[in-house]
Design an enzyme around this catalytic site. Structure first.
Site, PDB file in Angstrom:
ATOM      1  N   ASP A  38       0.815  -1.219   0.000  1.00 31.26           N
ATOM      2  CA  ASP A  38       0.000   0.000   0.000  1.00 31.26           C
ATOM      3  C   ASP A  38       0.853   1.277   0.000  1.00 31.26           C
ATOM      4  O   ASP A  38       0.373   2.355   0.329  1.00 31.26           O
ATOM      5  CB  ASP A  38      -0.970  -0.009   1.180  1.00 31.26           C
ATOM      6  CG  ASP A  38      -0.237  -0.085   2.503  1.00 31.26           C
ATOM      7  OD1 ASP A  38       1.000  -0.285   2.487  1.00 31.26           O
ATOM      8  OD2 ASP A  38      -0.894   0.071   3.546  1.00 31.26           O
ATOM      9  N   HIS A 241      25.167   4.965 -17.931  1.00 30.18           N
ATOM     10  CA  HIS A 241      23.998   5.117 -17.058  1.00 30.18           C
ATOM     11  C   HIS A 241      24.245   4.490 -15.687  1.00 30.18           C
ATOM     12  O   HIS A 241      23.353   3.863 -15.113  1.00 30.18           O
ATOM     13  CB  HIS A 241      22.751   4.519 -17.721  1.00 30.18           C
ATOM     14  CG  HIS A 241      22.304   5.285 -18.919  1.00 30.18           C
ATOM     15  ND1 HIS A 241      21.492   4.766 -19.904  1.00 30.18           N
ATOM     16  CD2 HIS A 241      22.567   6.557 -19.307  1.00 30.18           C
ATOM     17  CE1 HIS A 241      21.287   5.679 -20.834  1.00 30.18           C
ATOM     18  NE2 HIS A 241      21.917   6.778 -20.497  1.00 30.18           N
ATOM     19  N   ASP A 258      26.401  13.333 -12.835  1.00 26.06           N
ATOM     20  CA  ASP A 258      25.353  13.803 -13.749  1.00 26.06           C
ATOM     21  C   ASP A 258      24.085  13.867 -12.922  1.00 26.06           C
ATOM     22  O   ASP A 258      23.519  12.833 -12.561  1.00 26.06           O
ATOM     23  CB  ASP A 258      25.218  12.824 -14.922  1.00 26.06           C
ATOM     24  CG  ASP A 258      24.217  13.311 -15.977  1.00 26.06           C
ATOM     25  OD1 ASP A 258      23.418  14.220 -15.673  1.00 26.06           O
ATOM     26  OD2 ASP A 258      24.245  12.771 -17.101  1.00 26.06           O
ATOM     27  N   ASP A 269      19.773  19.582 -15.923  1.00 26.74           N
ATOM     28  CA  ASP A 269      20.581  18.412 -16.308  1.00 26.74           C
ATOM     29  C   ASP A 269      22.036  18.860 -16.441  1.00 26.74           C
ATOM     30  O   ASP A 269      22.402  19.477 -17.441  1.00 26.74           O
ATOM     31  CB  ASP A 269      20.029  17.868 -17.635  1.00 26.74           C
ATOM     32  CG  ASP A 269      20.679  16.561 -18.057  1.00 26.74           C
ATOM     33  OD1 ASP A 269      21.470  16.002 -17.284  1.00 26.74           O
ATOM     34  OD2 ASP A 269      20.389  16.105 -19.185  1.00 26.74           O
ATOM     35  N   HIS A 348      27.709   8.777 -27.586  1.00 28.16           N
ATOM     36  CA  HIS A 348      26.373   9.381 -27.483  1.00 28.16           C
ATOM     37  C   HIS A 348      26.334  10.729 -28.191  1.00 28.16           C
ATOM     38  O   HIS A 348      27.358  11.229 -28.638  1.00 28.16           O
ATOM     39  CB  HIS A 348      25.939   9.500 -26.013  1.00 28.16           C
ATOM     40  CG  HIS A 348      26.821  10.363 -25.151  1.00 28.16           C
ATOM     41  ND1 HIS A 348      26.809  11.734 -25.202  1.00 28.16           N
ATOM     42  CD2 HIS A 348      27.755  10.049 -24.214  1.00 28.16           C
ATOM     43  CE1 HIS A 348      27.674  12.224 -24.319  1.00 28.16           C
ATOM     44  NE2 HIS A 348      28.268  11.218 -23.713  1.00 28.16           N
ATOM     45  N   HIS A 352      20.205  17.076 -26.119  1.00 30.78           N
ATOM     46  CA  HIS A 352      18.794  16.717 -26.311  1.00 30.78           C
ATOM     47  C   HIS A 352      17.957  17.885 -25.819  1.00 30.78           C
ATOM     48  O   HIS A 352      18.447  18.751 -25.087  1.00 30.78           O
ATOM     49  CB  HIS A 352      18.465  15.431 -25.517  1.00 30.78           C
ATOM     50  CG  HIS A 352      18.913  15.478 -24.072  1.00 30.78           C
ATOM     51  ND1 HIS A 352      18.179  16.102 -23.090  1.00 30.78           N
ATOM     52  CD2 HIS A 352      20.035  15.018 -23.466  1.00 30.78           C
ATOM     53  CE1 HIS A 352      18.817  15.998 -21.930  1.00 30.78           C
ATOM     54  NE2 HIS A 352      19.961  15.357 -22.127  1.00 30.78           N
ATOM     55  N   HIS A 359      14.658  14.294 -21.032  1.00 32.08           N
ATOM     56  CA  HIS A 359      14.742  14.173 -22.492  1.00 32.08           C
ATOM     57  C   HIS A 359      13.383  14.659 -22.980  1.00 32.08           C
ATOM     58  O   HIS A 359      12.421  13.906 -23.045  1.00 32.08           O
ATOM     59  CB  HIS A 359      15.030  12.734 -22.924  1.00 32.08           C
ATOM     60  CG  HIS A 359      16.384  12.259 -22.473  1.00 32.08           C
ATOM     61  ND1 HIS A 359      16.782  10.957 -22.516  1.00 32.08           N
ATOM     62  CD2 HIS A 359      17.447  12.944 -21.966  1.00 32.08           C
ATOM     63  CE1 HIS A 359      18.030  10.852 -22.050  1.00 32.08           C
ATOM     64  NE2 HIS A 359      18.444  12.040 -21.708  1.00 32.08           N
ATOM     65  N   GLU A 382      26.493  18.364 -24.049  1.00 30.31           N
ATOM     66  CA  GLU A 382      27.141  17.409 -23.150  1.00 30.31           C
ATOM     67  C   GLU A 382      28.109  16.445 -23.840  1.00 30.31           C
ATOM     68  O   GLU A 382      27.885  15.240 -23.860  1.00 30.31           O
ATOM     69  CB  GLU A 382      26.081  16.607 -22.395  1.00 30.31           C
ATOM     70  CG  GLU A 382      24.969  15.996 -23.248  1.00 30.31           C
ATOM     71  CD  GLU A 382      24.007  15.160 -22.399  1.00 30.31           C
ATOM     72  OE1 GLU A 382      24.480  14.277 -21.669  1.00 30.31           O
ATOM     73  OE2 GLU A 382      22.792  15.417 -22.473  1.00 30.31           O
ATOM     74  N   TYR A 386      35.176   8.618 -23.007  1.00 32.18           N
ATOM     75  CA  TYR A 386      35.159   7.504 -22.046  1.00 32.18           C
ATOM     76  C   TYR A 386      36.154   6.461 -22.526  1.00 32.18           C
ATOM     77  O   TYR A 386      35.981   5.888 -23.606  1.00 32.18           O
ATOM     78  CB  TYR A 386      33.751   6.913 -21.959  1.00 32.18           C
ATOM     79  CG  TYR A 386      32.681   7.986 -21.845  1.00 32.18           C
ATOM     80  CD1 TYR A 386      32.320   8.509 -20.610  1.00 32.18           C
ATOM     81  CD2 TYR A 386      32.078   8.515 -22.997  1.00 32.18           C
ATOM     82  CE1 TYR A 386      31.368   9.516 -20.510  1.00 32.18           C
ATOM     83  CE2 TYR A 386      31.128   9.525 -22.910  1.00 32.18           C
ATOM     84  CZ  TYR A 386      30.775  10.023 -21.671  1.00 32.18           C
ATOM     85  OH  TYR A 386      29.845  11.026 -21.572  1.00 32.18           O
ATOM     86  N   ARG A 403      32.629  13.786 -18.773  1.00 25.82           N
ATOM     87  CA  ARG A 403      31.531  14.451 -19.489  1.00 25.82           C
ATOM     88  C   ARG A 403      31.338  15.810 -18.833  1.00 25.82           C
ATOM     89  O   ARG A 403      31.490  15.935 -17.609  1.00 25.82           O
ATOM     90  CB  ARG A 403      30.229  13.628 -19.430  1.00 25.82           C
ATOM     91  CG  ARG A 403      29.061  14.316 -20.123  1.00 25.82           C
ATOM     92  CD  ARG A 403      27.853  13.396 -20.431  1.00 25.82           C
ATOM     93  NE  ARG A 403      27.193  12.860 -19.265  1.00 25.82           N
ATOM     94  CZ  ARG A 403      27.336  11.617 -18.805  1.00 25.82           C
ATOM     95  NH1 ARG A 403      28.113  10.772 -19.445  1.00 25.82           N
ATOM     96  NH2 ARG A 403      26.693  11.215 -17.729  1.00 25.82           N
ATOM     97  N   GLU A 405      28.420  18.821 -18.963  1.00 32.13           N
ATOM     98  CA  GLU A 405      27.069  19.064 -19.492  1.00 32.13           C
ATOM     99  C   GLU A 405      26.478  20.330 -18.907  1.00 32.13           C
ATOM    100  O   GLU A 405      26.443  20.514 -17.687  1.00 32.13           O
ATOM    101  CB  GLU A 405      26.154  17.873 -19.138  1.00 32.13           C
ATOM    102  CG  GLU A 405      24.704  18.083 -19.555  1.00 32.13           C
ATOM    103  CD  GLU A 405      23.832  16.858 -19.330  1.00 32.13           C
ATOM    104  OE1 GLU A 405      24.130  16.067 -18.414  1.00 32.13           O
ATOM    105  OE2 GLU A 405      22.846  16.699 -20.070  1.00 32.13           O
TER     106      GLU A 405
HETATM  107  N1  GLY Z   1      21.082  12.812 -17.406  1.00 29.47           N
HETATM  108  C1  GLY Z   1      20.631  12.293 -18.625  1.00 29.47           C
HETATM  109  C2  GLY Z   1      21.305  12.910 -19.752  1.00 29.47           C
HETATM  110  O1  GLY Z   1      22.271  13.601 -19.575  1.00 29.47           O
HETATM  111  O2  GLY Z   1      20.865  12.797 -20.871  1.00 29.47           O
HETATM  112 MN    MN Z   2      21.537  15.291 -20.695  1.00 25.15          MN
HETATM  113 MN    MN Z   3      22.787  14.540 -17.758  1.00 29.17          MN
END
Ligand code: GLY
Ligand code: MN
Ligand code: MN
Length: 438
Positions: A38, A241, A258, A269, A348, A352, A359, A382, A386, A403, A405
């Site tokens: 619950d 991730h 991140d 983000d 990547h 976005h 996203h 971003e 790696y 990274r 961003e």
């Molecule tokens: N934190 C998700 C991205 O950077 O797309």
């Molecule tokens: Mn992002």
């Molecule tokens: Mn991110």
């Protein structure tokens, strides 16, 4: 509660529907979801519904009529003093109509009966079919009720259209109220990253750093993180991730974070990568400065009229050349671009759309062309690099994952970075961490 921006968005959607032949739109909010027995997951309204209403309660739906006459109707939970003692305040239809500026409001329990009535004789029903199975069934049932009334002279809508097509186009360009919230989310999230940087040292655990981020998000009013925070020390940074966040932070390693807060429905983000001990090694600095140069090039490519992929292309060029210079790759720049051998270290895209969803909604292409950037669009920038251990890679670079961003609002002349409250240069990061140690 200022209902003006929400009413303006409802009016704008109605106007778009009218241009496209009119009809009635049904936009339900998200259901509550059980976590176990619950206990529920923290409730979050559906992004489309909240964009149009500002209304936070579950068991609610918005109905818009876009004919010659227009109407904006809310269905929501009734007042219930017993439940309010246990779960807290509910507006109820009358106060909700008044506060949120609807033309009418009815109890949620009346939805099923009223739905068939409201969609009858409308040219189209606008809905997000396939988004929630429970709502798909409700809509199908309502359509069948009307189809069963043909001998009484009722007609079911001839078309079911995806309301997300119009809403996504609207959400792609943020209005001033949205930008105001997103700037604030950016400021809070940058402060959370500063707090995490100041706190970090060898011997701490990733989850302890995560706790600092969450503390700052909530302390400054964010309702939750916008997505699961990535707090990745050393080799974990090469797992894109990574969310386990349970490892010890080691002297000599980098830490990639991140994380962003969600404020009033809007995401921030941000990614920063910094040394656990406060000083970049030579190889770490080489990779870091390469990614930073790629980010600078990408940010310089954000301007109205530029293609959505212009920042990605700009970052890629810098990264690919840098990978050659650092001897991570061999061959010519043309060959690296042609064969996409850079994907081994950069797999990547550079950004976005960002908004209510991390996203965010919004098409990336118009026909065959990538979307052209326009003022009010918000995107992340971003780039990363790696490097997993391998025989053909210089050992000094093994397990370095970087990274950087930031979040960019497209302006009339270029872009505004709304997450610059946390340093991103080596000098800035080392100075902040040194100061925190004093
Ligand atoms: N934190 C998700 C991205 O950077 O797309
Ligand atoms: Mn992002
Ligand atoms: Mn991110």
């Amino acid at each position: 509660m200022n209902s003006t921006p929400f009413r303006a968005r409802r009016d704008a959607l109605i106007a778009r529907m009218q241009v496209a032949g009119g009809g009635v739109a049904m936009i339900p909010t998200a259901p509550e979801r059980v976590r176990n027995r619950d206990a529920h997951y923290p409730y979050r309204a559906d992004s489309y519904f909240h964009y149009l209403t500002g209304f936070d309660e579950p068991e609610a739906a918005l109905l818009l009529i876009a004919g010659k006459e227009t109407q904006s109707i809310l269905f929501c939970r009734e007042k219930n003093l017993e439940r309010e003692i246990w779960d807290g305040f509910r507006f109820g239809p009358d106060a909700a109509r008044e506060t949120f500026g609807f033309d009418a409001a009815f109890p949620f329990g009346e939805l099923e009966a009223k739905l068939a009535e409201l969609i009858a004789d409308q040219p189209a029903l606008w809905f997000s079919m396939g988004h929630e199975p429970e709502w798909d069934s409700r809509i199908t049932a309502a359509l069948n009720v009307v189809r069963g009334q043909t001998r009484a002279g009722k007609r079911a809508p001839a078309a079911v259209r995806d309301v997300r097509v119009e809403l996504d186009a609207m959400r792609l360009v943020k209005d001033d109220d949205e930008l105001h919230i997103m700037r604030r989310a950016g400021v809070i999230s940058a402060a959370a990253h500063v707090r995490a940087m100041r706190f970090t040292s060898p011997g701490k655990f990733e989850h302890e750093v995560e706790a600092e981020l969450l503390h700052e998000f909530r302390r400054q009013g964010c309702q939750s993180p916008a997505y699961t925070s990535i707090v990745a020390g050393g080799a974990n940074a090469c797992v894109l991730h990574y969310v386990a966040n349970n490892q010890l932070l080691k002297d000599g390693d980098l830490l990639l974070i991140d994380a962003g807060g969600e404020l009033d429905g809007y995401a921030s983000d941000i990614t920063r990568t910094f040394p656990v001990n406060g000083r970049f090694s030579g190889a770490q600095a080489d990779v870091y400065n390469l990614v930073l140069a790629a980010q600078d090039a990408a940010i310089a490519a954000v301007r109205p009229g530029a293609s959505f992929v212009a920042p990605h292309d700009a970052a890629l060029k810098v990264l690919a050349q840098g990978m050659l210079d650092l001897k991570l790759l061999t061959g010519s720049l043309d060959a690296v671009m042609e064969t996409e051998s850079y994907k081994r270290f950069y797999m990547h895209r550079t950004g976005h759309w960002l908004g209510r969803d991390v996203h965010d909604a919004g098409e990336y292409k118009q026909g065959e062309q990538w979307q052209a950037l326009a003022p009010g669009m918000v995107l992340t920038i971003e780039p990363g690099c790696y490097i997993r251990p391998a025989d053909d890679v210089p050992e000094a670079f093994w397990n370095i994952g970087v990274r950087i961003e930031d979040d960019a609002v497209v302006t009339a002349t270029g872009c505004e970075i709304i997450t610059s409250g946390v340093p991103n240069t080596i000098t800035g990061i080392e100075a902040l961490m040194a100061e925190a140690r004093q």
